[in-house]
Motif scaffolding. Sequence first.
Motif, mmCIF file in Angstrom:
data_model
loop_
_atom_site.group_PDB
_atom_site.id
_atom_site.type_symbol
_atom_site.label_atom_id
_atom_site.label_comp_id
_atom_site.label_asym_id
_atom_site.label_seq_id
_atom_site.Cartn_x
_atom_site.Cartn_y
_atom_site.Cartn_z
ATOM 1 N N VAL A 121 -6.218 -3.628 25.914
ATOM 2 C CA VAL A 121 -6.562 -4.892 26.571
ATOM 3 C C VAL A 121 -6.691 -5.944 25.491
ATOM 4 C CG1 VAL A 121 -8.262 -6.070 28.008
ATOM 5 C CG2 VAL A 121 -7.729 -3.670 28.440
ATOM 6 N N GLU A 124 -10.201 -9.318 27.447
ATOM 7 C CA GLU A 124 -11.072 -8.684 28.437
ATOM 8 C C GLU A 124 -11.519 -9.658 29.520
ATOM 9 O OE1 GLU A 124 -14.306 -6.261 27.182
ATOM 10 O OE2 GLU A 124 -13.059 -5.027 25.879
ATOM 11 N N ALA A 127 -8.793 -10.110 32.022
ATOM 12 C CA ALA A 127 -8.625 -8.894 32.826
ATOM 13 C C ALA A 127 -9.711 -8.807 33.891
ATOM 14 C CB ALA A 127 -8.659 -7.660 31.925
ATOM 15 N N VAL A 139 -13.849 -3.842 31.594
ATOM 16 C CA VAL A 139 -12.432 -3.766 31.943
ATOM 17 C C VAL A 139 -12.125 -2.408 32.563
ATOM 18 C CG1 VAL A 139 -10.096 -3.779 30.989
ATOM 19 C CG2 VAL A 139 -11.799 -5.390 30.141
#
Length: 171
Positions: A121, A124, A127, A139
């Motif tokens: 990722v 974050e 996301a 996440v």
Amino acid sequence: MNAINSLRHETRTAAILRDELVRRYPSLAEDAQALADTLEGETDLDKAIAAVIGQIGDYEMLAKAARERSKEIAERAKRLEESADTMRGAILAAMEAAGMKKLTLPEATVSVGNRQPGVIVTDEEAAIAAGYAKVKTEVDKAAIKDALKAGNTLPFAMMGNGCTSLTIRRS
């Protein structure tokens, strides 16, 4: 007799003696100092209390030493785990250099395999904002992985490369 048993014994003796003294001499019930002085002269309660206090000090010192030793042991465990990881890496490198995929030994079976690619990722917050989050607002890499595998392009995540791994199974 250990210190705590001695304290219990002296406590019972002092309680019986106190009750008997107050029964025979009711005025002692009003004079706490005279009653305490009499009990001190007739029992070893003060010595028993002092012995338990000494034992408390010993236990506190031992507890402190145990905590310090526990910290040292935890640090040693971490160093040993890191050494074991380094050794695993050396075995993996040796087997890869030799082109070996599996080695069966009396001690263990060692095999080299490929791990599944993991999610990396890169943002974050993005996301999480896109709904790839678990209840505790972290996440959700599994959901991101599923979305990436399904062909979705996510600006905040990408699939990483798989890597080789080493498995050791002990007999």
